[in-house]
Design a protein around this motif. Structure first.
Motif, short mmCIF file in Angstrom:
data_model
loop_
_atom_site.label_atom_id
_atom_site.label_comp_id
_atom_site.label_asym_id
_atom_site.label_seq_id
_atom_site.Cartn_x
_atom_site.Cartn_y
_atom_site.Cartn_z
N THR A 55 6.14 -6.34 7.74
CA THR A 55 7.10 -5.32 7.35
C THR A 55 6.97 -4.96 5.88
N ASN A 56 6.96 -3.68 5.57
CA ASN A 56 7.05 -3.23 4.19
C ASN A 56 8.51 -3.33 3.77
N LEU A 57 8.82 -4.25 2.86
CA LEU A 57 10.20 -4.51 2.48
C LEU A 57 10.75 -3.50 1.48
N TYR A 80 3.69 -9.62 -2.25
CA TYR A 80 2.62 -8.87 -2.90
C TYR A 80 2.79 -7.39 -2.64
N ASP A 81 2.36 -6.57 -3.62
CA ASP A 81 2.52 -5.13 -3.50
C ASP A 81 1.20 -4.44 -3.20
N GLN A 82 1.21 -3.12 -3.24
CA GLN A 82 0.03 -2.34 -2.87
C GLN A 82 -1.12 -2.51 -3.87
N ASP A 83 -0.82 -2.99 -5.07
CA ASP A 83 -1.85 -3.22 -6.09
C ASP A 83 -2.30 -4.66 -6.14
N ALA A 84 -1.89 -5.44 -5.16
CA ALA A 84 -2.22 -6.86 -5.05
C ALA A 84 -1.57 -7.70 -6.15
N GLN A 100 5.18 2.73 -2.33
CA GLN A 100 5.21 1.32 -2.74
C GLN A 100 5.26 0.43 -1.51
N LYS A 101 4.52 -0.67 -1.57
CA LYS A 101 4.54 -1.64 -0.49
C LYS A 101 4.91 -3.01 -1.05
N LEU A 102 5.66 -3.75 -0.26
CA LEU A 102 6.05 -5.11 -0.65
C LEU A 102 6.12 -5.94 0.62
N ARG A 103 5.20 -6.89 0.74
CA ARG A 103 5.14 -7.72 1.94
C ARG A 103 5.17 -9.19 1.56
#
Length: 205
Positions: A175-177, A41-45, A183-186
């Motif tokens: 961890t933010n991949l 999932y990213d920062q915008d869900a 941008q975030k991806l976990r």
């Protein structure tokens, strides 16, 4: 460079299994297989959801009457998609090391529950969009994905006297991949189930 981290990880896990086997009075080891309802999932869900399948080995080290460590080394493969369009395919090694409350009953069955760190290393991956499939590039550069994911696993289950173990677990990555600014991806395993068959010695005390 891609395999520099994998070799010491495997060596460390192997050493941990061997040292622990020699050190503790009650040890069991065996194969484990299962599946998880997983996602990225990213920062915008926005969530890439799907199922991961896993196969590997688990050890159970009973430290005393109520405390145990139950590490695993698992190969995981899965396909995660976003609204049926974009898609990730990832092959990973997962090494959870949960510390457990573990109670052994008089009939040698065991109930266990606990949590601990989960180390995941991505071996390879592909990303598909608009009918185009590309290999995921790993590293620290812009647009590349991080291989190492450190998270937390919560796990509980029941092991029968014959060694068959049923478990359920939950993993969430910390961890933010993504290496893209802003941008975030976990990663997240909403729920997982596994079956194992443990073999080993009982305390001689």
């Amino acid at each position: 460079m891609k395999n520099n981290f994998l070799k010491p990880l495997v060596l460390a896990c192997s050493s941990f299994f061997l040292i622990s086997t020699a050190s503790f009075a009650q040890v069991s080891v065996g194969p484990e297989a299962g599946f998880t309802a997983s996602g990225l999932y990213d920062q915008d869900a926005n969530t890439y959801a799907g199922v991961n399948y896993q196969l590997g080995a688990t050890a159970h080290f009973q430290l005393n009457h109520f405390l145990a460590v139950r590490p695993s080394v698992l190969f995981r493969a899965g396909k995660l998609s976003y609204e049926g369009w974009d898609e990730f395919k990832l092959n990973r090694i997962s090494v959870p090391v949960p510390i457990m409350y573990s109670h052994i009953f008089n009939n040698n069955s065991t109930i266990f529950a606990g949590l601990g760190p989960n180390f995941m290393y991505t071996l390879s991956g592909k990303y598909s969009y608009d009918g185009i499939t590309e290999d995921i590039q790993f590293g620290k550069g812009e647009g590349e994905m991080k291989r190492m994911d450190i998270g937390v696993q919560i796990k509980g289950g029941y092991q029968f006297a014959n060694g068959i173990a049923l478990s359920t677990f939950f993993n969430f990555g910390t961890t933010n991949l993504s290496n893209v600014d802003g941008q975030k991806l976990r990663s997240l395993d909403a729920v997982g189930f596994s079956v194992g068959w443990m073999f080993g010695s009982h305390s001689s005390e």
